[in-house]
Design an enzyme around this catalytic site. Structure first.
Site, PDB file in Angstrom:
ATOM      1  N   ARG A 205     -13.676   6.505 -24.743  1.00 30.99           N
ATOM      2  CA  ARG A 205     -12.562   5.945 -25.678  1.00 30.99           C
ATOM      3  C   ARG A 205     -12.719   6.557 -27.221  1.00 30.99           C
ATOM      4  NH1 ARG A 205      -8.828   5.827 -21.909  1.00 30.99           N
ATOM      5  NH2 ARG A 205      -9.644   4.444 -20.221  1.00 30.99           N
TER       6      ARG A 205
ATOM      7  N   HIS B 228     -11.402  -0.902 -17.933  1.00 25.69           N
ATOM      8  CA  HIS B 228     -13.060  -1.225 -17.969  1.00 25.69           C
ATOM      9  C   HIS B 228     -13.267  -2.443 -17.531  1.00 25.69           C
ATOM     10  CE1 HIS B 228     -13.512   2.666 -20.408  1.00 25.69           C
ATOM     11  NE2 HIS B 228     -12.513   2.488 -20.615  1.00 25.69           N
TER      12      HIS B 228
ATOM     13  N   THR C 138     -30.447  -0.549 -18.041  1.00 22.92           N
ATOM     14  CA  THR C 138     -30.620  -2.070 -18.010  1.00 22.92           C
ATOM     15  C   THR C 138     -30.904  -2.636 -19.412  1.00 22.92           C
ATOM     16  OG1 THR C 138     -32.547  -2.229 -16.937  1.00 22.92           O
ATOM     17  CG2 THR C 138     -30.689  -2.256 -15.607  1.00 22.92           C
TER      18      THR C 138
ATOM     19  N   ASP D 131     -21.527  -6.359 -22.679  1.00 16.19           N
ATOM     20  CA  ASP D 131     -22.779  -5.870 -23.081  1.00 16.19           C
ATOM     21  C   ASP D 131     -22.933  -4.624 -23.540  1.00 16.19           C
ATOM     22  OD1 ASP D 131     -23.806  -3.727 -21.179  1.00 16.19           O
ATOM     23  OD2 ASP D 131     -23.077  -5.455 -19.545  1.00 16.19           O
TER      24      ASP D 131
END
Lengths: 317, 317, 317, 317
Positions: free
Chosen positions: B231, B119, B95, B220
């Site tokens: 990726r 995504h 987080t 984020d």
């Protein structure tokens, strides 16, 4: 407009904030002077809580820029930009509003945090009571907010409690919170002999739900507006609504054109159900509709005319 | 490090970007000099694509600040901050990394956009082909990227095509894309007589999947790292990997300490399955393990030793 | 009510579906007879597409059960359950509606899939064109849906194209799609000599956006209703709206009480902006309001009276 | 395997559950006999909590079916299906696992609920203390779980408390929880005279964090596995881990092949950092590595060998 006030923070934290505010840098990012003016400063809420804006990304123009997927900053033609923003808000094109982001530092009672966290589309870091010891701070309502259970709304408040009942409640709340906190400290305590002190992750379970916690809460503008539309609403519990109202005020400083459109098309509007729409149409045709022939339940009928701020046509004179 | 290059943009867009870069303001927000240096500038990808950083929120210190739910910026003791960041990354405390945000403007072929959009934890505004006409730009692979179907991996590439086969493929790709685009323009065309022109939302269906589109993509840092770990990996299709590699480079400029920890604990590491862990333990004990008694399938056995960059103990000498 | 029709599937797939439908088992889970009746069966959409319900979780009662966090199934007192469901819908208590889930198998053109995937709160598995070869199936609109670009709405459709213009467009769409598909097959082809065949992940870029793809799409009921409120709306592009309309019909079979409440409080209602609410209030007071003194823009004024299905008070007689 | 046990529920709730279990219907949906056997039944956790499976969607075959976007159920060739599931798990192809869904009814202490709710990708309906009165039930740890604060891990537990210290803590926890609950009841009480009773939404703030709450929690299998990988891990706090362990057991009944793959490739494996991978490679080459020349910190060095379950090569003999 509300004003920041750091006086309830202890002097060391006030100094930290002043130090932060003294650090400036040049940036090529979209910048909002009214946000810079209040950045980092605490806005008091309830008896010990606050809201601080810690960072922000984007401005009114950033929404326009994303909506057009354009290269420029999109603030050259303010009139056109305002029209586009209002069009997007009116037609619920929500993705451009996700292009702005804001980060708050909030101090709030745990029972408020439990409601708040149900909004899942945000990023949160809460102060950890596994890792650290919580402060001795509890929310004790002001007497004018000590309301009785509502008799007609199972999840609402009724009249303010009488003086003696209120005094009794305040004594209870203060006494229990302080006793539980004292027990918390006592359980945590180690000593030189064999007393080890209970693990923090266990001791915290003894705290009451009005104990204050704090977190960093980061959200995009679309989801912030969704939060505000639910939590700045009069159905929301008072103790979370006061946070939402301050955040709504902060939103007005940050993105004034979007804030205006939000008030015009979302907060200040009214959603008519299919039945209510039928009633409004008939009334506009000059018909005198009564609840009995409206197709609405008595409750919906009352709610409709309350929302229209007009007496129901069949109300007793 | 890769360098920005605006030369493939038309002069009007280059001028827009220069104008944007000329506008600076003072801010009290966390600011990263290396990001300011490249803000707004396009980094070329493939034959017509690019990636530009349009905005960012936070820096290495913002993650520390959120993890500590502290009042200050958290950059005073660089050594401790680095330790905390590496601790968070190692123990998958995700987080705090959500507290940084970045916004890209990306130009990319539609078939790449279709992979990318899977995504879901990002904000996107794509150029609308209902609203506007797409440009005449298609991705045509460089000859060295024209690979054959892999014979042992159903979703991978094998050897580069031979010269004549490659030339044939390039002719087809160019010819079909241009013909479809010409048809698109012809269907859209109105004239002074009765020809109305087909609706844009319909005409677009005639375009090929290598046509370029563009979007704003905001994410984020935690979700950016998740995107990059998938990726920028060698299993990813080349045409999306080149975007990820540039974004990984941009991440290094933005949050260098986090980037280093990400390389050390995520990208550069190896996940051992329960079976592979058993094999490694036995080998560390000095045992000579063979595939037959390893409990792994031949494929997993091969993959393990390839990842360890060592010959399998039972490999032929 | 619409009916399933498997005739457009090839016989092997029809047999698969029949076999599936023949397998039954006893369950203690909430079960809906009207869903069992159509489970697995395809409902045709557009020229080659379909929607099939593949699985579902919950029913009207499951929402009641979750709202009450009760132990029972919540279907004993149908009258009270209906009241609670309508209360939840009216007051936007959305979380109980997340307790039902549905899984669809959908075949749809790629350009429709690109709109659809923007709804991020769903689970998706799409047929992989890296892994497999796509079928030779393209969407070609029926002549009555070949609309011109709208002259007053930049992202809408106007009148139907004339016969010759339509014929021209249909020839183009068919011809280009077939030529591109033929090229796709040719690029993929290997032969006994040295021709290797282009990798599938590359060859697919030559397909046009009206090529059909398919996916499994799983969503909770709250997010399904959000999807339907946007995509079964008349502002939605026709080619996605027809999917949404069938799914709305399937929802009526699945959760009839919730469907009715959804129609009454969401789909069939009207959101009044603050300005429009002011106009309605004045009209209810008997005032004759004109656009000029309404505070609304001409466009909002027009839209308000169109939505009320009444002539504007200042309309020419 | 653990067994359900309804004995701690009051008889009325036991009867509700029995009635539910008596209702069966035929379905064409994927059905799992081992889940039907335990559906609705409570599995006890801690002193007053439980976990019940209330509904489920899909089975091992549903993941295969979605991965192949196929028409059939995908259970014909069990061997191939198992191979595909293990391939998907190994290569982190996560979307097919989102195609299964499960719904739990959980009773848990509020401080556990506060950790649990941080997993945002689930659907939740919690018992509302604004609307209803919470039961008089608190979590009081068993003496063997009354641990001291860990001295070397700021968020962990150390040794079990001594008998007298433990007794002291248990007295405090029981006494404070009961006193706060008694105050809660007293504040809520109305009487025939003027005492109105405090609003429930306010009175609840006096409860301690070990009070039990309950909720419906619905999640897809991919996100359930993510939850379990964090919360069934030995780093998790004991009071949430016991819930996760039961859910892991329930997962084994529901999707046994996926559960096995999850144990093999996720739970039972080990992630090596770049540095740890380097150490392992050198050891496999026969080199004698010490912490000093390993590039790892002392802590990482210790953690690596602990995870490998081998003494560090430089450990004192």
């Amino acid at each position: 407009m509300i004003e920041p006030d750091a006086s309830r923070l202890d002097p060391a934290l006030q100094a930290d904030i002043e130090a932060l505010r003294g650090q400036t840098a040049e940036t090529r990012r979209a910048t909002v002077a009214d946000m810079e003016a209040i950045l980092h400063q605490p806005f008091p809420v309830l008896d010990h809580g606050f809201v601080r804006v810690v960072d922000y990304m984007g401005d009114d123009g950033a929404v326009v820029q994303a909506a057009r997927v354009s290269y420029g900053r999109g603030t050259r033609r303010v009139h056109e930009d305002r029209g586009l923003i209002r069009y997007l808000m009116r037609h619920r094109h929500t993705t451009p509003f996700e292009m702005c982001e804001i980060k708050f530092h909030v101090k709030l009672p745990i029972f408020v945090a439990r409601q708040w966290i149900r909004h899942r589309t945000a990023n949160v870091n809460e102060y950890s009571a596994r890792y650290s010891v919580l402060d001795r701070e509890f929310y004790i309502p002001a007497p004018e907010h000590l309301a009785a259970q509502s008799s007609d709304n199972r999840q609402g408040r009724g009249a303010v409690l009488s003086g003696s009942e209120a005094a009794d409640v305040l004594d209870i709340l203060r006494g229990d919170a302080m006793r539980c906190y004292a027990s918390y400290e006592r359980m945590l305590a180690e000593d030189d002999d064999d007393r080890q002190g209970l693990a923090r992750e266990l001791a915290r379970m003894n705290l009451t739900l009005n104990t204050y916690t704090q977190w960093y809460w980061k959200v995009d503008l679309h989801n912030l507006m969704h939060f505000l539309s639910l939590r700045a609403d009069h159905h929301a519990q008072y103790e979370i609504r006061v946070y939402a109202e301050i955040m709504l005020d902060l939103m007005a400083r940050w993105v004034p054109i979007i804030h205006e459109a939000f008030q015009d098309y979302r907060m200040g509007g009214l959603h008519l159900s299919r039945g209510a729409l039928g009633v409004v149409r008939r009334c506009l045709d000059g018909e005198r509709v009564t609840q009995a022939d409206s197709g609405l339940s008595p409750r919906e009928w009352r709610e409709l005319w309350a929302a229209l701020e007009r007496p129901a046509p069949d109300a007793a004179d």
